[in-house]
Design an enzyme around this catalytic site. Structure first.
Site, PDB file in Angstrom:
ATOM      1  N   ASP A  87       0.774  -1.375   0.042  1.00  0.00           N
ATOM      2  CA  ASP A  87      -0.117  -0.011  -0.017  1.00  0.00           C
ATOM      3  C   ASP A  87       0.837   1.339  -0.057  1.00  0.00           C
ATOM      4  OD1 ASP A  87       0.931  -0.269   2.511  1.00  0.00           O
ATOM      5  OD2 ASP A  87      -1.012   0.432   3.731  1.00  0.00           O
ATOM      6  N   GLU A  88       2.194   1.208  -0.114  1.00  0.00           N
ATOM      7  CA  GLU A  88       3.006   2.222  -0.203  1.00  0.00           C
ATOM      8  C   GLU A  88       3.578   2.474  -1.445  1.00  0.00           C
ATOM      9  OE1 GLU A  88       6.204   1.708   2.699  1.00  0.00           O
ATOM     10  OE2 GLU A  88       5.026   1.411   4.344  1.00  0.00           O
TER      11      GLU A  88
END
Length: 107
Positions: A87-88
């Site tokens: 999710d980064e």
């Protein structure tokens, strides 16, 4: 990648079975599907993004919107690698086309 039908966790190969890493549920390997998977034992160096000091960036895509802190050149080769969790944003690794200075950029 195959996920467990029972709990949704990722499964791994164990002989002729695919076994869930969490709940232990297993299913036979599907030979037709296994040809579509790339395992670490069959990867070649072309599947790996090079980020080591001696990596050959020449021929990689270039970015003309960067500035080398070492020589001031505004063009660099780059590669992208997911260094954090999914999710980064990914990390971009640069190598100056003029002096070879290397740096990374976190988005």
């Amino acid at each position: 990648m195959q996920f467990c039908d029972e709990c949704g966790s990722m499964m791994h190969a164990d002989g002729e079975q695919m076994v869930c890493a969490d709940c232990g549920h297993s299913v036979p390997k599907d030979d037709a599907l296994s040809e579509a998977y790339v395992s670490t034992t069959t990867q070649d160096e072309g599947d790996v993004i090079e980020t080591s000091e001696d990596a050959n960036f020449e021929g990689k895509p270039t970015d003309d919107d960067v500035r080398c802190d070492d020589c001031g050149n505004t063009t660099a080769w780059y590669t992208i690698k997911q260094t954090g969790s999914a999710d980064e944003p990914p990390t971009r690794f640069f190598k100056c086309t003029e002096c070879g200075y290397r740096w990374r950029e976190y988005n």
